[in-house]
Design a protein around this motif. Structure first.
Motif, PDB file in Angstrom:
ATOM      1  N   GLY A  71      -1.335  10.523  -0.012  1.00 57.90           N
ATOM      2  CA  GLY A  71      -1.992  11.714   0.506  1.00 57.90           C
ATOM      3  C   GLY A  71      -3.496  11.637   0.367  1.00 57.90           C
ATOM      4  N   ASP A  72      -3.979  11.903  -0.844  1.00 61.43           N
ATOM      5  CA  ASP A  72      -5.420  11.896  -1.059  1.00 61.43           C
ATOM      6  C   ASP A  72      -5.978  10.501  -1.307  1.00 61.43           C
ATOM      7  OD1 ASP A  72      -3.914  11.874  -3.360  1.00 61.43           O
ATOM      8  OD2 ASP A  72      -5.339  13.026  -4.558  1.00 61.43           O
ATOM      9  N   ALA A  99       0.849  -1.186   0.000  1.00 64.83           N
ATOM     10  CA  ALA A  99       0.000   0.000   0.000  1.00 64.83           C
ATOM     11  C   ALA A  99       0.883   1.234   0.000  1.00 64.83           C
ATOM     12  CB  ALA A  99      -0.914  -0.006   1.214  1.00 64.83           C
ATOM     13  N   ALA A 111       5.453   9.505  -4.278  1.00 70.44           N
ATOM     14  CA  ALA A 111       5.000   8.806  -3.074  1.00 70.44           C
ATOM     15  C   ALA A 111       5.502   7.365  -3.066  1.00 70.44           C
ATOM     16  CB  ALA A 111       3.475   8.836  -2.985  1.00 70.44           C
ATOM     17  N   THR A 170      -4.873   5.978  -1.309  1.00 69.60           N
ATOM     18  CA  THR A 170      -3.913   4.911  -1.062  1.00 69.60           C
ATOM     19  C   THR A 170      -3.841   4.052  -2.314  1.00 69.60           C
ATOM     20  OG1 THR A 170      -4.354   4.867   1.310  1.00 69.60           O
ATOM     21  CG2 THR A 170      -3.321   2.914   0.365  1.00 69.60           C
ATOM     22  N   THR A 195      -2.164   0.921  -4.799  1.00 66.56           N
ATOM     23  CA  THR A 195      -1.750  -0.473  -4.658  1.00 66.56           C
ATOM     24  C   THR A 195      -0.571  -0.750  -5.577  1.00 66.56           C
ATOM     25  OG1 THR A 195      -4.011  -1.150  -4.140  1.00 66.56           O
ATOM     26  CG2 THR A 195      -2.495  -2.879  -4.835  1.00 66.56           C
ATOM     27  N   ASP A 222       0.770   5.306   0.453  1.00 64.49           N
ATOM     28  CA  ASP A 222       0.013   6.476   0.885  1.00 64.49           C
ATOM     29  C   ASP A 222       0.405   7.657   0.014  1.00 64.49           C
ATOM     30  OD1 ASP A 222      -1.291   8.534   2.112  1.00 64.49           O
ATOM     31  OD2 ASP A 222      -0.270   8.350   4.042  1.00 64.49           O
ATOM     32  N   ARG A 282       2.339  11.046  -7.307  1.00 63.33           N
ATOM     33  CA  ARG A 282       2.078   9.677  -6.883  1.00 63.33           C
ATOM     34  C   ARG A 282       3.281   8.765  -7.123  1.00 63.33           C
ATOM     35  NH1 ARG A 282      -4.459   9.211  -8.055  1.00 63.33           N
ATOM     36  NH2 ARG A 282      -4.958  10.856  -6.524  1.00 63.33           N
ATOM     37  N   SER A 289      -6.722   5.540  -8.286  1.00 62.56           N
ATOM     38  CA  SER A 289      -7.581   4.673  -7.487  1.00 62.56           C
ATOM     39  C   SER A 289      -8.628   4.038  -8.400  1.00 62.56           C
ATOM     40  CB  SER A 289      -8.271   5.485  -6.396  1.00 62.56           C
ATOM     41  OG  SER A 289      -9.207   6.393  -6.974  1.00 62.56           O
ATOM     42  N   ARG A 309       7.874   5.560  -0.379  1.00 61.71           N
ATOM     43  CA  ARG A 309       7.495   4.287   0.271  1.00 61.71           C
ATOM     44  C   ARG A 309       8.671   3.321   0.237  1.00 61.71           C
ATOM     45  NH1 ARG A 309       6.568   1.059   3.310  1.00 61.71           N
ATOM     46  NH2 ARG A 309       4.851  -0.440   3.485  1.00 61.71           N
TER      47      ARG A 309
END
Length: 220
Positions: free
Chosen positions: A13-14, A9, A93, A16, A18, A11, A90, A67, A97
């Motif tokens: 921000g707005d 997963a 992000a 989550t 995959t 994150d 993204r 998403s 991660r």
């Protein structure tokens, strides 16, 4: 021996997101994939490239940049797939991660982008210049990364089909804005989706060789 796929997963921000992470033992680097317009982490072309990288011992992270709800909207409007700032955040992000995980935190990170995903990868490479060690674009639109191109510090490989003439021109123009090391690699006979026999394999091999340099580059 096959390496297990871990669902992770991310994150953003707005939302989550995959991702599917494959991390061979003692991997010299891990490559995060940014898919192109209207695609997902299940893209068969990106998965074929990822398999080539895995066979060379590299880790791979294939992520969904949208998403499920956003994908439903995008199938109708086709707007989000061209929202490069959003997609770039993204991918960034996902890089973060990987930095957080104990098994990938100290491993060089590469970014592989196809189509509009290439622009998102370059935006993320500019945002995390201290973390991203290599970038590869396949049939990408690096021109859509705009001013981020000049802030990329990682070596960039732009793979383009020889018959994808409009995109080839766009790649050559974008390359002139890069201040980092770069190479425009043309696959003869390939069109935009690299559907011709042997062309996707040639692109995957070129990407593999570029990413395998990451370990040495990270240590300098």
């Amino acid at each position: 021996m096959a390496t297990a796929t871990e669902t992770v997963a991310i994150d953003a921000g707005d939302v989550t997101l995959t991702g599917d992470l494959v991390l061979p033992e003692a991997a010299p680097g891990v490559v995060c994939f940014a898919h192109g317009s209207g695609s997902s982490r299940h893209s068969p072309r990106n998965r074929q490239v990822a398999l080539t990288l895995q066979r060379a011992g590299l880790g791979t992270l294939l992520i969904d940049l949208l998403s499920e709800e956003e994908e439903r909207v995008d199938r109708v409007t086709a707007e989000l797939r061209f929202d490069i700032p959003l997609l770039g955040r993204r991918v960034t992000a996902a890089v973060d991660r990987l930095a957080e995980r104990p098994d990938t935190g100290s491993v060089p990170v590469g970014l592989f982008g196809a189509s509009t995903g290439a622009a998102a990868a370059l935006v993320a490479a500019a945002a995390r210049a201290d973390r991203v060690s290599a970038v590869v674009s396949r049939g990408g639109r690096p021109d859509l990364a705009g001013t981020a191109l000049g802030r990329v510090r990682a070596p960039v490989l732009l793979i383009v089909g020889g018959e994808d003439r409009v995109v080839l021109d766009l790649n050559e123009e974008a390359a002139e804005q890069l201040t980092a090391e770069y190479r425009v690699h043309v696959i003869p006979g390939a069109t935009h989706l690299f559907e011709e026999p042997g062309t996707l394999e040639a692109a995957a091999d070129a990407a593999r060789d570029w990413f395998l340099r990451m370990g040495g580059a990270q240590g300098r």
